[in-house]
Design a protein around this motif. Structure first.
Motif, mmCIF file in Angstrom:
data_model
loop_
_atom_site.group_PDB
_atom_site.id
_atom_site.type_symbol
_atom_site.label_atom_id
_atom_site.label_comp_id
_atom_site.label_asym_id
_atom_site.label_seq_id
_atom_site.Cartn_x
_atom_site.Cartn_y
_atom_site.Cartn_z
ATOM 1 N N TYR A 190 -1.706 -1.741 116.482
ATOM 2 C CA TYR A 190 -1.470 -0.600 115.568
ATOM 3 C C TYR A 190 -0.132 -0.731 115.235
ATOM 4 O O TYR A 190 0.526 -0.982 115.860
ATOM 5 N N TRP A 205 -10.611 1.356 117.611
ATOM 6 C CA TRP A 205 -9.787 1.214 116.661
ATOM 7 C C TRP A 205 -9.753 -0.087 115.788
ATOM 8 O O TRP A 205 -9.887 -0.307 114.750
ATOM 9 N N ARG A 211 -10.977 5.444 111.979
ATOM 10 C CA ARG A 211 -11.566 4.019 112.431
ATOM 11 C C ARG A 211 -12.511 4.111 113.608
ATOM 12 O O ARG A 211 -13.380 3.589 113.830
ATOM 13 N N PRO A 243 -7.176 15.930 114.391
ATOM 14 C CA PRO A 243 -6.734 14.650 114.767
ATOM 15 C C PRO A 243 -5.481 14.541 115.852
ATOM 16 O O PRO A 243 -5.542 13.907 116.927
ATOM 17 N N SER A 244 -4.346 15.124 115.355
ATOM 18 C CA SER A 244 -3.302 15.294 116.035
ATOM 19 C C SER A 244 -3.432 15.966 117.622
ATOM 20 O O SER A 244 -2.619 15.561 118.563
ATOM 21 N N ASP A 300 -10.133 9.935 114.978
ATOM 22 C CA ASP A 300 -9.382 9.034 114.111
ATOM 23 C C ASP A 300 -10.772 8.330 113.066
ATOM 24 O O ASP A 300 -11.580 7.785 113.680
ATOM 25 N N ASP A 339 -10.341 3.512 123.439
ATOM 26 C CA ASP A 339 -10.040 4.243 122.041
ATOM 27 C C ASP A 339 -9.290 3.007 121.176
ATOM 28 O O ASP A 339 -9.499 2.736 119.938
ATOM 29 N N LYS A 371 0.991 9.573 115.665
ATOM 30 C CA LYS A 371 -0.069 9.707 114.729
ATOM 31 C C LYS A 371 -0.234 9.709 113.295
ATOM 32 O O LYS A 371 -0.922 9.093 112.493
ATOM 33 N N ILE A 378 -9.373 10.051 120.827
ATOM 34 C CA ILE A 378 -8.722 10.316 119.535
ATOM 35 C C ILE A 378 -9.649 10.492 118.453
ATOM 36 O O ILE A 378 -10.369 9.529 118.272
#
Length: 169
Positions: free
Chosen positions: A19, A160, A116, A96-97, A114, A156, A51, A112
């Protein structure tokens, strides 16, 4: 909802996780936040920058005591819906946050939200998030993580990274 890759590959995908924002400093805050039972505005700011760096400035509109009160309520709530939705009362915190806050700092495991990660389980980002959408995703991820003896952070990361390498632009 179904993983788009074999569950046996979760850890392999997670190990490749790359990330653009470093999460080490955020994860190191977990014990202090769990002990306090809330986030400070500074901790919320760091989380928001990780994020969603472009919209993190909205966090500044929150008063320090308001951040503590809202996050305290979220962390102590018995109802799942209260845990996630109350966080969206904070300026700069959308679903999301809010999911990141629960993922990183709540004592229970949460994934999370997200684009992805959602893609890696065959879901599209909805036009508007809802509790039922989020909760179905939480239960799915908890089941997959438990079945594969991995923690939620590992799952997660795997979701991702799989998307990053396989989802067409």
């Amino acid at each position: 909802m179904k993983l788009l890759f074999p569950e046996s590959e979760i850890q392999a995908w997670a190990k490749k996780y790359n990330y653009p924002q470093d999460e080490t400093s955020l994860i190191s805050l977990r014990p202090a936040i769990q002990n306090a039972g809330f986030l400070t505005k500074k901790q919320l700011r760091l989380t928001a920058r990780w994020k969603a760096p472009r919209s993190a400035g909205h966090i500044e509109r929150n008063d320090e005591e308001y951040v503590k009160e809202i996050t305290s309520w979220s962390f102590s709530a018995n109802e799942q819906r209260s845990r996630i939705e109350v966080l969206t009362l904070l300026d700069g915190v959308l679903w999301p946050s809010a999911s990141v806050i629960l993922h990183l700092f709540h004592k229970e495991p949460y994934p999370i939200l997200d684009f992805r990660a959602l893609w890696s389980v065959g879901l599209n980002v909805p036009k508007q998030y809802s509790f039922s959408f989020w909760w179905e995703y939480v239960e799915f991820c908890r089941t997959v993580a438990k079945r594969n003896s991995v923690d939620m952070r590992t799952l997660d990361r795997g979701l991702w990274q799989y998307s990053k390498e396989n989802q067409k632009a």
